[in-house]
Design a protein around this motif. Structure first.
Motif, PDB file in Angstrom:
ATOM      1  N   TRP A   1      -7.303   1.222  13.878  1.00 16.52           N
ATOM      2  CA  TRP A   1      -6.108   2.024  13.634  1.00 16.52           C
ATOM      3  C   TRP A   1      -6.117   2.496  12.183  1.00 16.52           C
ATOM      4  O   TRP A   1      -6.558   1.763  11.280  1.00 16.52           O
ATOM      5  N   PHE A   2      -5.609   3.701  11.966  1.00 13.80           N
ATOM      6  CA  PHE A   2      -5.446   4.246  10.617  1.00 13.80           C
ATOM      7  C   PHE A   2      -3.963   4.238  10.295  1.00 13.80           C
ATOM      8  O   PHE A   2      -3.164   4.859  11.002  1.00 13.80           O
ATOM      9  N   LEU A   3      -3.567   3.499   9.265  1.00 12.68           N
ATOM     10  CA  LEU A   3      -2.168   3.385   8.869  1.00 12.68           C
ATOM     11  C   LEU A   3      -1.895   4.333   7.706  1.00 12.68           C
ATOM     12  O   LEU A   3      -2.482   4.178   6.614  1.00 12.68           O
ATOM     13  N   HIS A   4      -1.045   5.314   7.949  1.00 16.02           N
ATOM     14  CA  HIS A   4      -0.756   6.350   6.953  1.00 16.02           C
ATOM     15  C   HIS A   4       0.305   5.818   5.981  1.00 16.02           C
ATOM     16  O   HIS A   4       1.505   6.020   6.176  1.00 16.02           O
TER      17      HIS A   4
ATOM     18  N   ARG B   1       7.426   0.190   8.056  1.00 15.26           N
ATOM     19  CA  ARG B   1       6.098   0.243   8.643  1.00 15.26           C
ATOM     20  C   ARG B   1       5.452   1.595   8.393  1.00 15.26           C
ATOM     21  O   ARG B   1       6.114   2.639   8.390  1.00 15.26           O
ATOM     22  N   CYS B   2       4.154   1.553   8.178  1.00 15.72           N
ATOM     23  CA  CYS B   2       3.386   2.788   8.030  1.00 15.72           C
ATOM     24  C   CYS B   2       3.042   3.305   9.427  1.00 15.72           C
ATOM     25  O   CYS B   2       2.620   2.525  10.290  1.00 15.72           O
ATOM     26  N   PRO B   3       3.204   4.602   9.682  1.00 15.24           N
ATOM     27  CA  PRO B   3       2.809   5.144  10.989  1.00 15.24           C
ATOM     28  C   PRO B   3       1.312   4.978  11.175  1.00 15.24           C
ATOM     29  O   PRO B   3       0.547   4.977  10.204  1.00 15.24           O
TER      30      PRO B   3
ATOM     31  N   ALA C   1       0.813  -1.224   0.000  1.00 15.55           N
ATOM     32  CA  ALA C   1       0.000   0.000   0.000  1.00 15.55           C
ATOM     33  C   ALA C   1       0.837   1.260   0.000  1.00 15.55           C
ATOM     34  O   ALA C   1       0.302   2.355  -0.200  1.00 15.55           O
ATOM     35  N   ARG C   2       2.151   1.138   0.223  1.00  9.74           N
ATOM     36  CA  ARG C   2       3.014   2.313   0.335  1.00  9.74           C
ATOM     37  C   ARG C   2       2.899   3.210  -0.897  1.00  9.74           C
ATOM     38  O   ARG C   2       3.077   2.787  -2.024  1.00  9.74           O
ATOM     39  N   GLY C   3       2.554   4.470  -0.674  1.00 13.79           N
ATOM     40  CA  GLY C   3       2.419   5.438  -1.753  1.00 13.79           C
ATOM     41  C   GLY C   3       1.144   5.316  -2.555  1.00 13.79           C
ATOM     42  O   GLY C   3       0.908   6.116  -3.470  1.00 13.79           O
TER      43      GLY C   3
END
Length: 817
Positions: free
Chosen positions: A186-189, A204-206, A127-129
């Protein structure tokens, strides 16, 4: 659920039915538009218009008013004019003239399930980006919190990647206390990466935790808050900055002041704090260079709470943690106030519920209830499903599989012991045993599969829970029938581990087999051993012995001797080949019992088990079921705990005297099982003895109980010396019915512990012959990737009350479940 929301919003926006009905200018879709929206993944609430009656005209007016509200939930609202556009089925079937439809996309890619932290990490990298992740934890599927997650995913599924977990190792990464059982989000940015969140090298996504209880509205508000600007820059004094507008009106505001000389540093500081306050408060950076800012220089921060929207409090910060502590404390205070209110409202109900569980005679159910908030660490066992069951079993020489149900108290209590055994095996470097579990509530097809079905299982359908099977490739499953405790299960697995029977080819191997154990973990268990002696490997008795040896796996170590070595052992023990030598753990290895080879494995097993039976066994909680299964009357000696060496010798003398009873009685003692209970090692025996006789007698006490044809309990005369001849005379009087019983065994009646467990009584109290009106089965139309719900818009609302007659004054009360 969405149908209910739509109806509720229609009613809320209607303002009653006093407005004049008029022609609606609701969004009108063409047939092309309809099919395009249908397969776009959006939810749609559509009415297919034919003739507009006054009632339908009013419905369309109210539907138009609700369109804007429903749009906030991602629901498209409109109509299709069937007089202009011909949509198959919906415009041609007269049965659907007065029906509105809610179309919803099936969630296939929108909601994923993860079980391990590595699975979550892989999804974060993917999911990054691209897309942010909404991660939800619910205690179990089918709950209201689970539905809230799924229904929100319908709305936001194209915007966010939704992930669902129900426990396991992912909670550790999220920092969740394992004793907590409340649902969380949780919301993963992952879409935008910032240097203020985590190091740039982090995979890891914050994440931001939602602090309100999980519901549709709170989750909807939380997701909107995640879209709010991270830092807003203002040039007015905080006192004149307007409070947050919809949808952030319930969110606190934090103001940080910036000076022209440190503007860039102040912005970095504000951004760092904003990430730490994400989901808690909105952060605004106030530029002091503006003449409109009147706040004295001594203050460098301020905040405004939503319940006091016009009041701004100013403060002087020395570090950012002071702001976090401020809002964290307020959050805790709010939670404590809510908890106090809930306790006041539900106190009586909770007391009643707790008192019911306090009366449960099932200690296992009560224990599971008390520890219902504890989360088990499942890392040490493999979760088996219909998809991976056969590949997992095939890859391991020995698989131990637990079949359990999450709502069964015994299953959950034993699952804890099962995990304990798995961790113990891992610590002792037993790496070729695969400990695994099957949740039969989730994988019913696997647990109920018939041999020879589409799932090629090697076991019968699981009908009792919990059940443990030992599985080996290309072999039928072996049931574990021992105690549901960690020690008994561990012993069974370790004894199942060696080859059975082990082919012994040298004298050293035989000596090692009889005197040593294959693994240090077995040293404390002192297993029984059995040797089969045959002239050749092709002897007809070898398959019979091999089959019996496989049935004894987990209980007895078995070995096989052939050729010259077998002849030597037969000569040393003065037996003829073929023969079976039984070495009970309670007897020295120089004095085995000799058995002939039976014609069937079942007969041979019976002889082996009898040879292993101690002539005067000590009863314990663990072995009592196996002794009761023999169907013999128990001649049971109760002895107390010794205070010194003299007491130990006295108890040993009593046990030896009971052995003399067996020897002197000869054949007449076959109907009895002479045994004893040491009340110091088995304290449960005190309550057993008390229940037998109604009170605790002086020790030692000798009783005769569990007679196959009678329920009487007989007590050997107290204060009479226990000597073999006197005991045999007493047994004769019992057989002649001249001895009076001292008590009776209780009936096998197990009434419900509390009222709400008496399900049969509740069923009996239902009104006989009552039936519920059945809705006619509506024709189902299949749409690719689409589900639909129907709402009747023509039928007038009528008051319907279900009459309930008084329950039967004399219901049939069942005492059994």
């Amino acid at each position: 659920m969405w149908m209910c929301i739509a109806a509720f919003l229609l009613w809320m926006r209607s303002g009653g039915c006093t407005e004049k009905a008029n022609t609606s200018d609701l969004i009108e879709y063409t047939a092309v538009d309809f099919y395009e929206k249908l397969h776009s993944g959006k939810m749609m609430f559509i009415y297919f218009e034919h003739k507009v009656s006054p009632t339908i005209s009013l419905f369309l007016v109210e539907l138009e008013k609700s369109a804007e509200v429903l749009q906030d939930y991602g629901v498209l609202v409109g109509k299709v004019n069937c007089n202009k556009e011909l949509v198959h089925t919906y415009c041609t079937d007269e049965r659907l003239l007065h029906t509105a439809f809610l179309f919803s996309a099936i969630l296939r890619e929108e909601v994923k399930y993860v079980h391990t932290d590595s699975d979550l990490l892989a999804m974060e990298k993917a999911a990054r980006g691209q897309k942010d992740i909404v991660l939800g934890y619910v205690s179990s599927l089918g709950t209201q919190e689970h539905r809230s997650m799924m229904e929100t995913a319908y709305v936001y599924g194209t915007k966010y990647q939704f992930i669902l977990i129900t426990g396991g190792p992912v909670l550790k990464h999220l920092g969740v206390n394992e004793s907590s059982h409340s649902s969380q989000v949780w919301f993963l940015h992952c879409r935008v990466h910032s240097r203020f969140m985590t190091p740039m090298t982090s995979d890891r996504c914050p994440l931001t935790r939602m602090r309100k209880p999980l519901s549709i509205l709170s989750l909807h508000s939380f997701l909107q808050l995640m879209e709010a600007p991270l830092v807003s820059e203002v040039y007015d004094d905080p006192s004149v900055v307007p409070p947050p507008q919809f949808p952030y009106q319930q969110t606190p505001q934090v103001f940080l002041f910036s000076r022209p000389a440190t503007e860039h540093l102040d912005l970095d500081t504000a951004t760092t704090l904003a990430w730490r306050l994400r989901g808690i408060a909105l952060l605004l950076l106030v530029h002091r260079q503006s003449p409109a800012v009147k706040t004295p220089d001594e203050y460098n921060a301020a905040y405004r709470l939503p319940e006091k929207s016009l009041e701004v409090k100013y403060m002087t910060l020395h570090n950012l943690d002071e702001v976090l502590e401020l809002f964290t404390n307020q959050e805790k205070e709010g939670e404590e106030e809510e908890d106090e209110e809930e306790d006041e409202d539900e106190g009586l109900e909770d007391e009643e519920e707790d008192s019911d569980y306090g009366k449960l005679d099932d200690e296992i159910a009560a224990s599971v209830y008390e520890n219902r908030g504890s989360l088990l660490d499942m890392d040490s066992i493999t979760q088996l499903t219909s998809d991976n069951f056969h590949t997992t079993v095939a890859q391991s020489s020995l698989t131990v599989a637990l079949f359990y149900l999450k709502w069964d108290a015994v299953s959950m209590a034993f699952l804890s012991s099962f995990i304990e055994v798995a961790e113990r095996l891992a610590d002792s470097a037993v790496d070729d045993v695969q400990m695994s579990a099957v949740d039969c509530g989730e994988w019913t097809d696997l647990c109920a599969a018939q041999p020879g079905s589409s799932l090629p299982v090697l076991f019968q359908p699981i009908t009792a829970f919990p059940s443990v099977l030992v599985l080996r490739p290309q072999e039928s499953a072996q049931h574990y029938r021992g105690m549901l405790g960690s020690e008994a299960l561990h012993r069974f697995i370790m004894l199942s581990h060696p080859t059975s029977p082990a082919l012994l080819s040298t004298q050293e191997e035989v000596t090692s087999f009889l005197q040593e154990v294959p693994h240090p973990e077995l040293a404390a268990y002192k297993p029984d051993r059995v040797l089969g002696l045959f002239k050749t490997q092709t002897h007809t008795g070898v398959p019979v012995f091999t089959e019996a040896a496989k049935s004894l796996r987990g209980e007895v170590l078995t070995g096989l001797l052939i050729d010259g070595l077998a002849e030597k052992w037969a000569a040393d023990h003065a037996v003829d080949l073929p023969a079976v030598l039984v070495f009970p753990s309670w007897r020295t290895h120089t004095r085995p019992s000799s058995l002939p080879v039976s014609s069937t494995a079942e007969e041979l097993l019976t002889h082996i088990n009898m040879a292993l039976l101690h002539p005067m066994p000590e009863l314990t909680v663990e072995n009592l079921p196996s002794f009761l299964s023999l169907g013999k009357a128990l001649l049971l000696l109760f002895v107390g705990e010794e205070e010194d060496e003299i007491g130990r010798r006295q108890n040993q003398a009593l046990v030896e005297e009971m052995r003399r009873v067996v020897d002197l009685g000869g054949g007449r003692m076959e109907q009895y099982l002479a045994c004893w209970i040491h009340l110091g090692r088995t304290p449960a025996g005190m309550s057993v003895l008390g229940s037998y006789l109604g009170s605790m007698p002086p020790l030692p006490a000798l009783v005769l109980t569990h007679l196959p044809s009678r329920a009487e309990i007989y007590q050997y005369p107290p204060n009479t010396p226990i000597v073999a001849p006197s005991v045999l005379q007493w047994l004769q009087r019992v057989e002649d019915r001249t001895e009076s019983p001292a008590g009776m065994l209780g009936e096998d009646s197990w009434p419900p512990a509390v009222e709400f467990y008496d399900f049969l009584k509740i069923m009996d109290m239902q009104e006989p012959g009552s039936t519920q009106q059945q809705r006619p089965k509506e024709e189902e139309e299949e749409q690719e990737e689409v589900n639909e719900e129907e709402v009747n818009v023509e039928d007038e609302a009528t008051d319907s009350s279900s009459s309930s007659s008084a329950p039967d004054a004399n219901p049939n009360i069942h005492s059994e479940l």
